[in-house]
Design a protein around this motif. Structure first.
Motif, PDB file in Angstrom:
ATOM      1  N   TYR A   8       0.832  -1.209   0.000  1.00  0.00           N
ATOM      2  CA  TYR A   8       0.000   0.000   0.000  1.00  0.00           C
ATOM      3  C   TYR A   8       0.861   1.251   0.000  1.00  0.00           C
ATOM      4  O   TYR A   8       2.069   1.217   0.268  1.00  0.00           O
ATOM      5  CB  TYR A   8      -0.923   0.014   1.220  1.00  0.00           C
ATOM      6  CG  TYR A   8      -0.203   0.079   2.553  1.00  0.00           C
ATOM      7  CD1 TYR A   8       0.063   1.308   3.162  1.00  0.00           C
ATOM      8  CD2 TYR A   8       0.227  -1.070   3.204  1.00  0.00           C
ATOM      9  CE1 TYR A   8       0.727   1.377   4.373  1.00  0.00           C
ATOM     10  CE2 TYR A   8       0.884  -1.021   4.413  1.00  0.00           C
ATOM     11  CZ  TYR A   8       1.135   0.211   4.999  1.00  0.00           C
ATOM     12  OH  TYR A   8       1.809   0.274   6.200  1.00  0.00           O
ATOM     13  N   VAL A   9       0.212   2.376  -0.322  1.00  0.00           N
ATOM     14  CA  VAL A   9       0.847   3.690  -0.186  1.00  0.00           C
ATOM     15  C   VAL A   9       0.000   4.507   0.787  1.00  0.00           C
ATOM     16  O   VAL A   9      -1.200   4.292   0.928  1.00  0.00           O
ATOM     17  CB  VAL A   9       0.986   4.423  -1.540  1.00  0.00           C
ATOM     18  CG1 VAL A   9       1.934   3.682  -2.454  1.00  0.00           C
ATOM     19  CG2 VAL A   9      -0.366   4.622  -2.209  1.00  0.00           C
ATOM     20  N   ARG A  10       0.645   5.435   1.453  1.00  0.00           N
ATOM     21  CA  ARG A  10      -0.031   6.244   2.479  1.00  0.00           C
ATOM     22  C   ARG A  10       0.542   7.651   2.426  1.00  0.00           C
ATOM     23  O   ARG A  10       1.761   7.841   2.268  1.00  0.00           O
ATOM     24  CB  ARG A  10       0.209   5.628   3.860  1.00  0.00           C
ATOM     25  CG  ARG A  10      -0.282   6.455   5.056  1.00  0.00           C
ATOM     26  CD  ARG A  10      -1.643   6.040   5.487  1.00  0.00           C
ATOM     27  NE  ARG A  10      -1.978   6.467   6.846  1.00  0.00           N
ATOM     28  CZ  ARG A  10      -3.203   6.745   7.228  1.00  0.00           C
ATOM     29  NH1 ARG A  10      -4.212   6.627   6.377  1.00  0.00           N
ATOM     30  NH2 ARG A  10      -3.459   7.120   8.470  1.00  0.00           N
ATOM     31  N   THR A  11      -0.320   8.642   2.544  1.00  0.00           N
ATOM     32  CA  THR A  11       0.147  10.026   2.543  1.00  0.00           C
ATOM     33  C   THR A  11      -0.602  10.842   3.583  1.00  0.00           C
ATOM     34  O   THR A  11      -1.779  10.599   3.865  1.00  0.00           O
ATOM     35  CB  THR A  11      -0.008  10.663   1.146  1.00  0.00           C
ATOM     36  OG1 THR A  11       0.557  11.983   1.150  1.00  0.00           O
ATOM     37  CG2 THR A  11      -1.466  10.754   0.725  1.00  0.00           C
ATOM     38  N   PHE A  12       0.108  11.807   4.167  1.00  0.00           N
ATOM     39  CA  PHE A  12      -0.457  12.766   5.115  1.00  0.00           C
ATOM     40  C   PHE A  12      -0.281  14.148   4.495  1.00  0.00           C
ATOM     41  O   PHE A  12       0.856  14.613   4.310  1.00  0.00           O
ATOM     42  CB  PHE A  12       0.278  12.707   6.460  1.00  0.00           C
ATOM     43  CG  PHE A  12       0.224  11.361   7.130  1.00  0.00           C
ATOM     44  CD1 PHE A  12      -0.731  11.076   8.108  1.00  0.00           C
ATOM     45  CD2 PHE A  12       1.135  10.361   6.802  1.00  0.00           C
ATOM     46  CE1 PHE A  12      -0.784   9.840   8.732  1.00  0.00           C
ATOM     47  CE2 PHE A  12       1.094   9.119   7.412  1.00  0.00           C
ATOM     48  CZ  PHE A  12       0.128   8.851   8.378  1.00  0.00           C
ATOM     49  N   VAL A  13      -1.375  14.792   4.121  1.00  0.00           N
ATOM     50  CA  VAL A  13      -1.276  16.081   3.445  1.00  0.00           C
ATOM     51  C   VAL A  13      -2.013  17.149   4.238  1.00  0.00           C
ATOM     52  O   VAL A  13      -3.090  16.910   4.788  1.00  0.00           O
ATOM     53  CB  VAL A  13      -1.825  16.024   2.003  1.00  0.00           C
ATOM     54  CG1 VAL A  13      -1.067  15.018   1.171  1.00  0.00           C
ATOM     55  CG2 VAL A  13      -3.308  15.718   1.975  1.00  0.00           C
ATOM     56  N   LYS A  14      -1.417  18.321   4.293  1.00  0.00           N
ATOM     57  CA  LYS A  14      -2.066  19.476   4.906  1.00  0.00           C
ATOM     58  C   LYS A  14      -2.915  20.166   3.847  1.00  0.00           C
ATOM     59  O   LYS A  14      -2.463  20.380   2.716  1.00  0.00           O
ATOM     60  CB  LYS A  14      -1.029  20.444   5.466  1.00  0.00           C
ATOM     61  CG  LYS A  14      -1.630  21.606   6.245  1.00  0.00           C
ATOM     62  CD  LYS A  14      -0.538  22.526   6.778  1.00  0.00           C
ATOM     63  CE  LYS A  14      -1.155  23.702   7.536  1.00  0.00           C
ATOM     64  NZ  LYS A  14      -0.119  24.660   7.993  1.00  0.00           N
ATOM     65  N   VAL A  15      -4.147  20.510   4.202  1.00  0.00           N
ATOM     66  CA  VAL A  15      -5.092  21.117   3.261  1.00  0.00           C
ATOM     67  C   VAL A  15      -5.308  22.571   3.647  1.00  0.00           C
ATOM     68  O   VAL A  15      -5.714  22.876   4.770  1.00  0.00           O
ATOM     69  CB  VAL A  15      -6.438  20.360   3.266  1.00  0.00           C
ATOM     70  CG1 VAL A  15      -7.410  21.007   2.290  1.00  0.00           C
ATOM     71  CG2 VAL A  15      -6.229  18.888   2.919  1.00  0.00           C
ATOM     72  N   ASP A  16      -5.021  23.474   2.728  1.00  0.00           N
ATOM     73  CA  ASP A  16      -5.154  24.917   2.991  1.00  0.00           C
ATOM     74  C   ASP A  16      -6.033  25.571   1.941  1.00  0.00           C
ATOM     75  O   ASP A  16      -6.220  25.040   0.846  1.00  0.00           O
ATOM     76  CB  ASP A  16      -3.780  25.590   2.986  1.00  0.00           C
ATOM     77  CG  ASP A  16      -2.960  25.244   4.212  1.00  0.00           C
ATOM     78  OD1 ASP A  16      -3.402  25.530   5.337  1.00  0.00           O
ATOM     79  OD2 ASP A  16      -1.867  24.660   4.032  1.00  0.00           O
ATOM     80  N   ALA A  17      -6.552  26.751   2.284  1.00  0.00           N
ATOM     81  CA  ALA A  17      -7.281  27.579   1.323  1.00  0.00           C
ATOM     82  C   ALA A  17      -6.374  28.734   0.929  1.00  0.00           C
ATOM     83  O   ALA A  17      -6.018  29.558   1.764  1.00  0.00           O
ATOM     84  CB  ALA A  17      -8.574  28.108   1.943  1.00  0.00           C
ATOM     85  N   SER A  18      -5.968  28.759  -0.325  1.00  0.00           N
ATOM     86  CA  SER A  18      -5.047  29.804  -0.759  1.00  0.00           C
ATOM     87  C   SER A  18      -5.213  30.054  -2.246  1.00  0.00           C
ATOM     88  O   SER A  18      -4.905  29.185  -3.068  1.00  0.00           O
ATOM     89  CB  SER A  18      -3.591  29.414  -0.454  1.00  0.00           C
ATOM     90  OG  SER A  18      -2.702  30.344  -1.013  1.00  0.00           O
ATOM     91  N   GLY A  19      -5.693  31.232  -2.596  1.00  0.00           N
ATOM     92  CA  GLY A  19      -5.871  31.566  -3.993  1.00  0.00           C
ATOM     93  C   GLY A  19      -4.563  31.595  -4.755  1.00  0.00           C
ATOM     94  O   GLY A  19      -4.477  31.153  -5.894  1.00  0.00           O
ATOM     95  N   ILE A  20      -3.504  32.121  -4.111  1.00  0.00           N
ATOM     96  CA  ILE A  20      -2.194  32.208  -4.770  1.00  0.00           C
ATOM     97  C   ILE A  20      -1.656  30.808  -5.052  1.00  0.00           C
ATOM     98  O   ILE A  20      -1.149  30.520  -6.137  1.00  0.00           O
ATOM     99  CB  ILE A  20      -1.201  33.000  -3.896  1.00  0.00           C
ATOM    100  CG1 ILE A  20      -1.684  34.455  -3.757  1.00  0.00           C
ATOM    101  CG2 ILE A  20       0.192  32.950  -4.495  1.00  0.00           C
ATOM    102  CD1 ILE A  20      -0.814  35.293  -2.850  1.00  0.00           C
ATOM    103  N   ALA A  21      -1.779  29.916  -4.049  1.00  0.00           N
ATOM    104  CA  ALA A  21      -1.295  28.542  -4.232  1.00  0.00           C
ATOM    105  C   ALA A  21      -2.062  27.845  -5.344  1.00  0.00           C
ATOM    106  O   ALA A  21      -1.500  27.066  -6.116  1.00  0.00           O
ATOM    107  CB  ALA A  21      -1.421  27.768  -2.924  1.00  0.00           C
TER     108      ALA A  21
END
Length: 463
Positions: A211-224
């Protein structure tokens, strides 16, 4: 069954996967690292956790017990047997914060629930594709999304199914297919996040066993979001010498031209293949990795007794930290030396050769024989052809005129290549356990019924 600081009752009707212990151990560590970093900037923030497919409840029970700082938890499952098992398992554990149990379909729950969660954990039996949009719908801005994909057979070997699930073209013959699978998952999360005006930052991502596993931070950013297309791209790879060229769609705000309009490899003149799109930015965040390792080191004795997978987890983390973040994929060294018909070169000799002409290299957690490097394929083959000449007395006349090896040995390599290993190029992981026996797999999920809807469905949990 005892795991971490908790225990659960064994129930053959509810799925529990012992081979996923390292997954759950790592989740405990990653959540502690995430809370530690987040509280530095927002000390008064409260944290909620959703285990969308709980099965036995082992994951949410462990998070409640082993992650100080969580203020509320919700455990959801579609199976009536799982709900009963969770209730029994909650009773036999002394928890200061008791997870709220919810019985129902996790997709409907995440779409319709008005409460946002700080941390959303998606760990299905198979593909996470159906659950990504609902998960992004229910996560807070600045929250942590944890995603497991156990459909690596599809991600690595079945191009048509992989495309239907993730809208990416894969190549089953590439040595880097497991890292490619991880980048396909990240690209899928990234694309779905963009439609909600969200951006993602992978904090830690890995491949392990099946398996693969990921931990991602989710942000609200128009520039990004406006720069979102700079993080992904295609990969051109050669069918002859196995060289590859990641190609971002946009660099410095400008669309890039296709590099191989002739359709042949510039090194060996073999045919090329095109795969992707995939995530081409780093798989992990260096600052976050250092925080996680610092927490692990500061609590070494505690975690050695608490984590059954401590040795493997420790080696995996340090190997991921040592990987070159600027290298999007990796090479299989024995595969490269087979092109030249020579025995494999040692990692230290190859790193020394690359370092002598100004490039870096590292191992990869995805393969024992893998090597990451920031060197372009032309420089890598200069080093390997020099090794073949110096150590094996090979010349272009030793190969058929139309072979990739003949064309590679016809190139004039740089003359200042040295293969003498130095301390600077040697791995710092000597003596650390980095590999574990291959797990048996995700196991078989039981057939269960969801009484309120009177439908028969498989439990979607890898635990």
């Amino acid at each position: 069954i005892e795991e971490g600081c908790v225990k659960i009752k064994k129930d053959d009707k509810v799925f529990y996967n012992p081979s996923q212990i390292i997954n759950r151990d790592l989740t405990v560590l990653m959540l502690n690292a995430y809370l530690s970093m987040t509280k530095e900037s927002t000390p008064s923030r409260e944290f909620s956790y959703l285990d969308a497919m709980s099965a036995s409840g082992i994951r949410s029970i462990r998070m409640s017990k082993e992650v100080p700082g969580l203020n509320s938890l919700v455990s959801n499952d579609l199976s009536a047997h799982a709900i009963q098992a969770m209730q029994e398992n909650l009773e036999i554990n002394d928890l200061s914060i008791i997870p709220q149990i919810h019985h129902g379909d996790c997709i409907s729950f995440m779409h319709n629930n008005t409460k946002k969660f700080s941390i959303v954990d998606i760990d299905p039996f198979g593909s996470p594709a159906l659950f990504l949009d609902p998960a992004l719908n229910t996560i807070e801005k600045g929250g942590l999304l944890c995603v497991t994909a156990t459909d690596t057979l599809t991600l690595c070997s079945t191009p048509d199914v992989a495309y239907s699930r993730y809208q990416s073209v894969i190549s089953p013959t590439q040595c880097y297919k497991h890292e490619f699978a991880l980048r396909v998952i990240l690209n899928s999360i990234h694309n779905r996040a963009l439609t909600r005006n969200l951006s993602i930052t992978p904090l830690f991502s890995f491949y392990n066993d099946f398996y693969v596993r990921t931990f991602v931070k989710v942000d609200a950013s128009g520039i990004a979001n406006k720069k979102g297309y700079q993080k992904v791209g295609m990969v051109y790879s050669c069918n002859g010498c196995h060289s590859y060229w990641p190609q971002r769609f946009v660099t410095d705000g400008k669309c890039k031209a296709a590099p191989f309009q002739s359709g042949t490899c510039p090194i060996c003149a073999s045919s090329m293949k095109l795969t992707g799109p995939v995530w081409l930015d780093p798989l992990s965040d260096n600052k976050f990795m250092k925080t996680a390792i610092e927490i692990l080191d500061n609590n070494e004795e505690q975690y050695k007794s608490q984590f059954k997978s401590y040795k493997r987890l420790n080696g995996l983390l340090r190997m991921c930290e040592e990987e070159l973040p600027e290298s999007s994929l990796f090479y299989d060294v024995p595969q490269l030396t087979r092109v030249l018909g020579i025995s494999s070169i040692s990692p230290n000799n190859l790193r020394a050769g690359l370092h002598s002409i100004g490039y870096k290299a590292s191992g990869t957690h995805c393969s024992r024989a893998g090597m990451k490097t920031d060197a372009p394929p032309e420089a890598l083959w200069d080093v390997l052809s020099s090794w073949a000449s110096q150590q094996h007395a090979k010349t272009k006349e030793d190969y058929p005129p139309t072979s990739p090896a003949h064309r590679i040995m016809s190139r004039i390599p740089q003359s200042n290549i040295s293969f003498e290993p130095t301390l600077e190029v040697q791995s710092k992981l000597e003596g650390i356990s980095k590999w574990s026996p291959i797990a048996k797999g995700p196991g078989k999920k039981p057939r269960v019924s969801y009484t309120p809807q009177k439908i028969s469905v498989p439990s979607a949990k890898s635990e």
